[in-house]
Design a protein around this motif. Structure first.
Motif, PDB file in Angstrom:
ATOM      1  N   TYR A  69       0.853  -1.207   0.000  1.00 17.11           N
ATOM      2  CA  TYR A  69       0.000   0.000   0.000  1.00 17.11           C
ATOM      3  C   TYR A  69       0.876   1.240   0.000  1.00 17.11           C
ATOM      4  CZ  TYR A  69      -3.700  -3.315   0.742  1.00 17.11           C
ATOM      5  OH  TYR A  69      -4.559  -4.374   0.581  1.00 17.11           O
ATOM      6  N   THR A  70       1.508   1.468  -1.143  1.00 18.71           N
ATOM      7  CA  THR A  70       2.445   2.591  -1.248  1.00 18.71           C
ATOM      8  C   THR A  70       2.364   3.216  -2.638  1.00 18.71           C
ATOM      9  OG1 THR A  70       4.749   3.226  -0.896  1.00 18.71           O
ATOM     10  CG2 THR A  70       4.403   1.102  -1.948  1.00 18.71           C
ATOM     11  N   GLY A  71       2.523   4.520  -2.688  1.00 17.50           N
ATOM     12  CA  GLY A  71       2.567   5.224  -3.968  1.00 17.50           C
ATOM     13  C   GLY A  71       1.201   5.379  -4.624  1.00 17.50           C
ATOM     14  N   LEU A  72       1.243   5.910  -5.843  1.00 21.71           N
ATOM     15  CA  LEU A  72       0.019   6.244  -6.581  1.00 21.71           C
ATOM     16  C   LEU A  72      -0.679   4.970  -7.058  1.00 21.71           C
ATOM     17  CD1 LEU A  72      -1.621   8.622  -7.755  1.00 21.71           C
ATOM     18  CD2 LEU A  72      -0.148   8.514  -9.776  1.00 21.71           C
ATOM     19  N   GLN A  73      -1.947   4.808  -6.689  1.00 24.77           N
ATOM     20  CA  GLN A  73      -2.665   3.561  -6.987  1.00 24.77           C
ATOM     21  C   GLN A  73      -4.105   3.859  -7.387  1.00 24.77           C
ATOM     22  OE1 GLN A  73      -0.914   0.786  -6.895  1.00 24.77           O
ATOM     23  NE2 GLN A  73       0.773   1.187  -5.462  1.00 24.77           N
ATOM     24  N   LEU A  74      -4.692   2.866  -8.041  1.00 26.27           N
ATOM     25  CA  LEU A  74      -6.115   2.917  -8.387  1.00 26.27           C
ATOM     26  C   LEU A  74      -6.905   2.184  -7.307  1.00 26.27           C
ATOM     27  CD1 LEU A  74      -8.406   3.387 -10.603  1.00 26.27           C
ATOM     28  CD2 LEU A  74      -8.024   0.978 -11.160  1.00 26.27           C
ATOM     29  N   ILE A  75      -7.935   2.838  -6.779  1.00 30.11           N
ATOM     30  CA  ILE A  75      -8.805   2.173  -5.807  1.00 30.11           C
ATOM     31  C   ILE A  75     -10.254   2.203  -6.297  1.00 30.11           C
ATOM     32  CG2 ILE A  75      -7.292   2.809  -3.862  1.00 30.11           C
ATOM     33  CD1 ILE A  75      -9.521   4.823  -3.003  1.00 30.11           C
ATOM     34  N   LEU A  76     -11.068   1.341  -5.687  1.00 31.95           N
ATOM     35  CA  LEU A  76     -12.521   1.399  -5.872  1.00 31.95           C
ATOM     36  C   LEU A  76     -13.103   1.779  -4.521  1.00 31.95           C
ATOM     37  CD1 LEU A  76     -13.130  -2.013  -7.719  1.00 31.95           C
ATOM     38  CD2 LEU A  76     -12.692   0.239  -8.744  1.00 31.95           C
ATOM     39  N   VAL A  77     -14.123   2.606  -4.522  1.00 30.90           N
ATOM     40  CA  VAL A  77     -14.788   2.996  -3.272  1.00 30.90           C
ATOM     41  C   VAL A  77     -16.249   2.589  -3.363  1.00 30.90           C
ATOM     42  CG1 VAL A  77     -15.440   4.945  -1.801  1.00 30.90           C
ATOM     43  CG2 VAL A  77     -13.197   4.911  -2.921  1.00 30.90           C
ATOM     44  N   LYS A  78     -16.734   1.909  -2.325  1.00 31.29           N
ATOM     45  CA  LYS A  78     -18.153   1.513  -2.299  1.00 31.29           C
ATOM     46  C   LYS A  78     -18.999   2.731  -1.947  1.00 31.29           C
ATOM     47  CE  LYS A  78     -19.667  -2.723  -1.826  1.00 31.29           C
ATOM     48  NZ  LYS A  78     -20.172  -3.981  -1.260  1.00 31.29           N
ATOM     49  N   VAL A  79     -20.103   2.912  -2.656  1.00 29.27           N
ATOM     50  CA  VAL A  79     -20.901   4.118  -2.419  1.00 29.27           C
ATOM     51  C   VAL A  79     -22.214   3.807  -1.707  1.00 29.27           C
ATOM     52  CG1 VAL A  79     -19.899   5.272  -4.424  1.00 29.27           C
ATOM     53  CG2 VAL A  79     -22.072   4.062  -4.678  1.00 29.27           C
ATOM     54  N   ASP A  80     -22.437   2.539  -1.305  1.00 22.23           N
ATOM     55  CA  ASP A  80     -23.730   2.195  -0.693  1.00 22.23           C
ATOM     56  C   ASP A  80     -23.619   1.959   0.808  1.00 22.23           C
ATOM     57  OD1 ASP A  80     -22.329  -0.139  -0.637  1.00 22.23           O
ATOM     58  OD2 ASP A  80     -23.748  -1.300  -1.844  1.00 22.23           O
ATOM     59  N   GLY A  81     -22.504   2.410   1.402  1.00 24.19           N
ATOM     60  CA  GLY A  81     -22.372   2.308   2.850  1.00 24.19           C
ATOM     61  C   GLY A  81     -21.922   0.932   3.328  1.00 24.19           C
ATOM     62  N   THR A  82     -21.745  -0.026   2.424  1.00 23.17           N
ATOM     63  CA  THR A  82     -21.273  -1.352   2.833  1.00 23.17           C
ATOM     64  C   THR A  82     -19.765  -1.455   2.588  1.00 23.17           C
ATOM     65  OG1 THR A  82     -21.699  -2.364   0.697  1.00 23.17           O
ATOM     66  CG2 THR A  82     -23.528  -2.363   2.276  1.00 23.17           C
ATOM     67  N   THR A  83     -19.195  -2.622   2.920  1.00 28.00           N
ATOM     68  CA  THR A  83     -17.741  -2.773   2.806  1.00 28.00           C
ATOM     69  C   THR A  83     -17.371  -3.972   1.937  1.00 28.00           C
ATOM     70  OG1 THR A  83     -17.686  -4.142   4.779  1.00 28.00           O
ATOM     71  CG2 THR A  83     -17.320  -1.779   5.096  1.00 28.00           C
TER      72      THR A  83
END
Ligand SMILES: *[C@@H]1O[C@H](CO)[C@@H](O)[C@H](O)[C@H]1NC(C)=O
Ligand SMILES: *[C@@H]1O[C@H](CO)[C@@H](O)[C@H](O)[C@H]1NC(C)=O
Ligand SMILES: *[C@@H]1O[C@H](CO)[C@@H](O)[C@H](O)[C@H]1NC(C)=O
Ligand SMILES: *[C@@H]1O[C@H](CO)[C@@H](O)[C@H](O)[C@H]1NC(C)=O
Ligand SMILES: *[C@@H]1O[C@H](CO)[C@@H](O)[C@H](O)[C@H]1NC(C)=O
Length: 640
Positions: free
Chosen positions: A114-128
């Motif tokens: 978990y270092t440097g510039l990366q692509l992430i996805l974020v959940k938008v419905d409050g779940t994990t």
């Protein structure tokens, strides 16, 4: 062949053509007729919420991201993380984003990835995700072999509708047969392929420099921009349209690794086509039907139009336009005098979200007077498009507009109107939007990101004190989602592949010279108002006769719209102190009567501005002031 815009055509059909005793040349395409044809929508309920991000570590020291800060051992970010949100995955449940992870422990700790510039996805419905986090890093831990030839740029992440690929910067991240958000998409089966634009006849070399990439909704074409320097050293930018082709085993050019090649490339500029300003004999004209793409911004939801920031329709007023990819028909999407740039059209083409300086008064000192034809803009557009920011500080706010854009009193709806302006609230003026906002595939939500002002755009000698972030961990970027809570989801069939050919562009030939934009040659011309009056235009080239140095205009009762009548003089001289540092010497003494009584005036010694197109730091001597019905709009102070 050229076409009038849909809106103008409809208007001309709707309005009777008459000549009055005032000597009007034709009925103006007034904003009020537009309002009658397309009544503006009522404001609607909008709920804006902040989306979750990885926790903050205060230092980038190895191991500073401790289990105390992130018990899941899935990474931390700095307060200034370089966050940029992208679009939604096709199911509308996740949003793509890039950011820099920091403070990871050293290898072989599993958290070291978990270092440097990366692509992430974020959940938008409050779940994990199964990790327990509402985000998932897609590119963390991808092996060197799986990312051979990767390019550094990761900006403007955009998921393809297959749910398994994301374009990020000049790369395509590919999880093969696995869905990106699923547990079966792991670093071991994730590949990062570079995108390459061949720019040499023999196919050698690293390819041309490309930026601001936008995937066409058909998912097989790409729009992009390229900045280059003309033979005399001036910076130019053109938009391009191309096909994206996976090349598993390239034989020419670098990198010689599997990559995506841009083929069937069209430059969206035709030097032989109609230009915005043309001269014939002693007459000069402004041609609103000329397609003049300053910077490509994207595509309409169904993909038939390209959106762009274009050559102004009114002086110093930077607007968004759409051009039909097949017919070249143009629509002016915005007309507010303030500056617009990021834009996303809804999937069903009925709406758009723009990010604009409207409401802040930022650009009103130069653009507030309406109806001035865009003639000095031959030399002043660099300045009028560069004063919108103060360095990293944006003044953009997100607005919802319907398809027909600004008209009459309709100026769209600010997404964050419901806020209370308090520190950290959704409409805290110290938090401004950055490019790009993005619609959810069902048209019920929009995601965008913001940044809080930081030094030197505040604090120290700057009159604006630096605010303290109220975001978790003191973050200075945040990702926001606007929910149009009364909207029903739209269901649309996938956009079918469109033609490789843009008839009004010019097929790009690798190795060919970059064209220059033609401009009217030195001379004194007459510009006839489209409704009444005229202007005398004096164009002076620089001594090497390779660019316009000065445009001086003298107006007498000039009107293009029958609403504003301009009288007086304006002159702008532009020189380049470096390829990106522009200097203008500006003299205005204009009065407008009609729908408003306004003046646009420089101080007696003129207004002199230095502005770098990449840095956007306001540095002026003298003043330029616009007054509209007694309301005075002054330029920003230097450094603000
Ligand atoms: C004329 O303008 C061009 C473009 O900005 C510039 O490259 C050139 O150096 C200028 N010539 C002179 C003599 O200033
Ligand atoms: C696109 O490029 C390919 C490969 O060069 C070519 O075969 C095809 O004819 C091109 N398409 C068009 C419409 O020109
Ligand atoms: C958006 O608002 C609607 C209506 O309040 C709600 O049903 C829906 O869950 C919201 N969606 C999200 C992703 O928050
Ligand atoms: C046009 O402008 C130039 C300076 O830029 C000036 O020397 C010339 O006299 C002007 N011509 C007219 C007719 O005003
Ligand atoms: C403003 O004036 C100062 C002093 O003459 C000069 O050094 C500076 O270059 C000028 N700046 C601009 C933008 O004209």
């Amino acid at each position: 062949m050229r076409f009038a815009s849909t809106v103008t055509t409809a208007l001309l059909a709707a309005a009777a053509l008459t000549t009055t005793s005032l000597g009007l040349r034709r009925v103006p395409s007034s904003v009020d007729s537009l309002t009658v044809l397309y009544p503006p929508p009522q404001p609607e309920p909008i709920v804006v919420t902040e989306l979750p991000l990885p926790p903050v570590t205060l230092s980038d020291q190895v191991g500073s991201c401790t289990p105390d800060i992130n018990p899941h051992r899935t990474g931390c970010i700095l307060r200034d993380s370089g966050l940029q949100s992208g679009n939604f995955l096709p199911d509308g449940k996740y949003v793509t984003a890039i950011l820099s992870f920091a403070g990871a422990p050293a290898a072989p700790d599993p958290a070291s990835i978990y270092t440097g510039l990366q692509l992430i996805l974020v959940k938008v419905d409050g779940t994990t995700f199964p990790s327990g986090d509402p985000w998932k890093c897609v590119t963390c831990g991808v092996t060197a072999a799986n990312q051979a030839g990767q390019n550094a740029a990761m900006d403007y992440p955009q998921a393809f509708r297959d749910g398994s690929r994301v374009m990020s910067g000049t790369n395509i991240i590919d999880c093969g047969s696995a869905q990106l958000a699923s547990s079966s998409c792991t670093p071991a089966n994730t590949y990062i392929y570079p995108i390459r634009w061949n720019n040499l006849a023999d196919g050698s070399g690293p390819g041309g420099s490309i930026r601001e990439l936008r995937i066409h909704p058909d998912n097989v074409h790409l729009g992009f921009s390229s900045i280059s320097f003309t033979t005399d050293g001036k910076l130019t930018e053109y938009g391009y349209f191309s096909r994206i082709s996976f090349n598993p085993s390239p034989s020419t050019g670098t990198p010689l690794t599997p990559r995506y090649d841009l083929t069937n490339v069209t430059r969206l500029f035709n030097p032989a086509g109609l230009q915005p300003i043309t001269v014939q004999g002693d007459q000069i004209s402004y041609n609103p039907d000329a397609i003049s793409i300053g910077e490509l911004r994207g595509f309409s939801g169904r993909g038939s139009e390209i959106t762009y920031v274009g050559y102004p329709r009114e002086s110093s007023n930077i607007d968004a336009f759409a051009a039909d990819l097949t017919t070249g028909k143009i629509r002016r999407l915005t007309s507010n005098p303030e500056y617009v740039d990021p834009i996303d059209v809804s999937p069903d083409d009925k709406w758009m979200i723009i990010e604009d300086t409207r409401g802040t008064g930022r650009q009103m000192f130069m653009a507030g007077m309406r109806g001035i034809p865009p003639i000095t803009d031959l030399v002043s557009t660099t300045a009028s498009s560069s004063t919108r920011n103060n360095g990293r500080r944006r003044f953009f706010e997100p607005f919802l507009l319907d398809r027909y854009g600004d008209r009459g009193t309709y100026k769209g709806q600010k997404l964050t109107e419901a806020g209370d302006n308090s520190p950290g609230s959704i409409n805290d003026p110290n938090w401004n939007a950055l490019a790009d906002p993005r619609w959810s595939p069902d048209g019920t939500r929009v995601v965008y990101h913001q940044e809080m002002v930081i030094s030197p755009a505040c604090g120290g000698p700057n009159p604006l004190p630096c605010p303290t972030s109220t975001a978790s961990g003191g973050r200075i970027q945040r990702m926001m989602m606007a929910n149009f809570t009364t909207r029903k989801p739209v269901q649309l069939p996938p956009v079918a592949p469109i033609s490789d050919v843009v008839p009004w562009g010019v097929p790009y030939v690798p190795g060919s010279a970059i064209p220059t934009r033609p401009y009217p040659s030195q001379g004194v011309y007459t510009l006839k108002g489209k409704v009444t009056g005229s202007a005398k235009v004096n164009i002076t080239e620089n001594s090497s006769k390779t660019a316009i140095l000065t445009v001086a205009v003298s107006y007498s009762g000039y009107s293009d719209d029958g609403l504003n009548f301009i009288t007086g003089t304006e002159s702008v001289t532009s020189t380049n102190l470096s390829p990106t540092l522009n200097h203008v010497d500006w003299y205005s003494r204009l009065t407008s009567t009609g729908q408003a009584l306004s003046t646009k005036r420089t101080s007696p010694d003129g207004f002199h501005l230095n502005i770098d197109v990449l840095l956007n730091l306001f540095d002026a001597n003298g003043t330029l002031t616009t007054t509209i019905n007694g309301q005075v709009y002054k330029q920003p102070a230097n450094g603000t």
